[in-house]
Motif scaffolding. Sequence first.
Motif, short mmCIF file in Angstrom:
data_model
loop_
_atom_site.label_atom_id
_atom_site.label_comp_id
_atom_site.label_asym_id
_atom_site.label_seq_id
_atom_site.Cartn_x
_atom_site.Cartn_y
_atom_site.Cartn_z
N ARG A 15 0.60 -1.29 -0.11
CA ARG A 15 -0.03 0.06 -0.06
C ARG A 15 0.82 1.26 -0.10
O ARG A 15 0.60 2.05 -0.75
N GLN A 16 1.85 1.44 0.77
CA GLN A 16 2.72 2.48 0.95
C GLN A 16 3.57 2.44 -0.25
O GLN A 16 3.78 3.78 -0.92
N LEU A 17 3.92 1.60 -0.98
CA LEU A 17 4.87 1.67 -2.18
C LEU A 17 4.21 2.28 -3.36
O LEU A 17 4.19 3.09 -3.98
N ILE A 51 10.05 -5.67 4.04
CA ILE A 51 9.30 -6.52 2.91
C ILE A 51 9.16 -5.34 1.82
O ILE A 51 9.68 -5.65 0.63
N ALA A 52 9.04 -4.19 2.20
CA ALA A 52 9.18 -3.03 1.01
C ALA A 52 10.57 -2.91 0.42
O ALA A 52 10.47 -2.86 -0.89
N GLY A 53 11.53 -3.08 1.29
CA GLY A 53 12.65 -2.86 0.76
C GLY A 53 13.05 -4.26 -0.34
O GLY A 53 13.46 -3.99 -1.53
N LEU A 54 12.79 -5.28 0.02
CA LEU A 54 12.88 -6.52 -0.71
C LEU A 54 11.89 -6.33 -2.12
O LEU A 54 12.52 -6.70 -3.21
N LEU A 55 10.63 -5.84 -2.06
CA LEU A 55 9.90 -5.86 -3.25
C LEU A 55 10.44 -4.84 -4.28
O LEU A 55 10.38 -4.96 -5.20
N MET A 56 11.29 -3.96 -3.56
CA MET A 56 11.98 -2.92 -4.44
C MET A 56 13.32 -3.17 -5.01
O MET A 56 13.87 -2.60 -5.85
#
Length: 377
Positions: A125-127, A369-374
């Motif tokens: 959501r934040q991404l 998790i956000a870091g991994l997704l990016m």
Amino acid sequence: MNPIDLPFDADEMLAGLKPWIECESPTHDAAAVDRMMDLAAYDLAAHATVERIPGRMGFGGCVRARFPHPDMGKKPGILIAGHMDTVHPIGTLDVLPFKREGDICYGPGIMDMKGGNYASVEALRQLIRAGLQTPLPVTVLFTPDEEVGTPSTRSLIEAEAARNKYVLVPEPAHEDGGVTIGRYAIARFNLRTIGQPSHAGARLKDGKSAIAAMARKIIEIEDMTGPDCTFSVGVIHAGQWVNCVSSVCHAEALTMAKKQEDLDEGVARMMALQGVANGVEFEVTRGVTRPVWQPDQSGTMQMFDVAKQIAKEIGFELNGASQGGGSDGNFTGNMGIPTLDSLGVRGDGLHTLNEHIKVSSLVERAQLIAGLLMRLD
């Protein structure tokens, strides 16, 4: 923009997580699990194309969400795989209510694994709100039956994983916040003793107690535990009247080993226990099995290196290890697909009436998790 700098807020995340925790979803109550899936589908719908996949074998259904991406369906992406079922029966909220005390928050399933699932959704959501495009397309799959070995959705998980390059599993973090890079093998068994009924008061000696026979077998089974393979019996059902010698007793057993060959030997030992003794028959049938996921796959270790760097930027050291307590990561890791497990929240007391999380870890894990997704490409 660095994903760890996104405006994650622990209080807001906890407020969003609360309805998930207060929607009790024990595995064997399909309607309850479906109610939980409805909540998850609603929270995902604003940002993704959401599908409800009907349940089978008496279990609830699944939620699959695909997030907008120019390469969706064109090349392998990232699968976030989590389960929404819990071990806690309906009514657990009466004795384990959603309750915050400082940095601790209690509730059934909050650690295993609704907290990690929610952190994953918040990361996405934040991404999206920040206008950031992940290098790879992302799919989220929430399933209903992990706590009983994933009998109805293993094939779906494996099929979905095969379409992706990486798998992230937000099961609970290790005690030190570390992640899982391999899991031990687990096999389940259904046990049955068949005795001879009689009146327990008037003709006790004419009966052959299935309960007594099962009790002896339980001791025999658990005494087989050694350093390479463990054995335990966690479920037993028998009897309807105290004045009747039991004719049938059912139980469930579990064995776990670090190596597949040790599990295979343990399975053979369990199956060899079948037979008839003192007029009582003992039957053993195989249940579901989770294969060994060896922590030596290069793709997983490369993912782990990326995760360690992200954790360092967040402000903590990330360790990785194999562990027991199987998850759906067993399946994807065993398939050879790079998998990182235990990306979920920190806490303690999972599967107990003291289950709780550290509220601050909601932000930490969402950042990870956000870091991994990016950064996974």
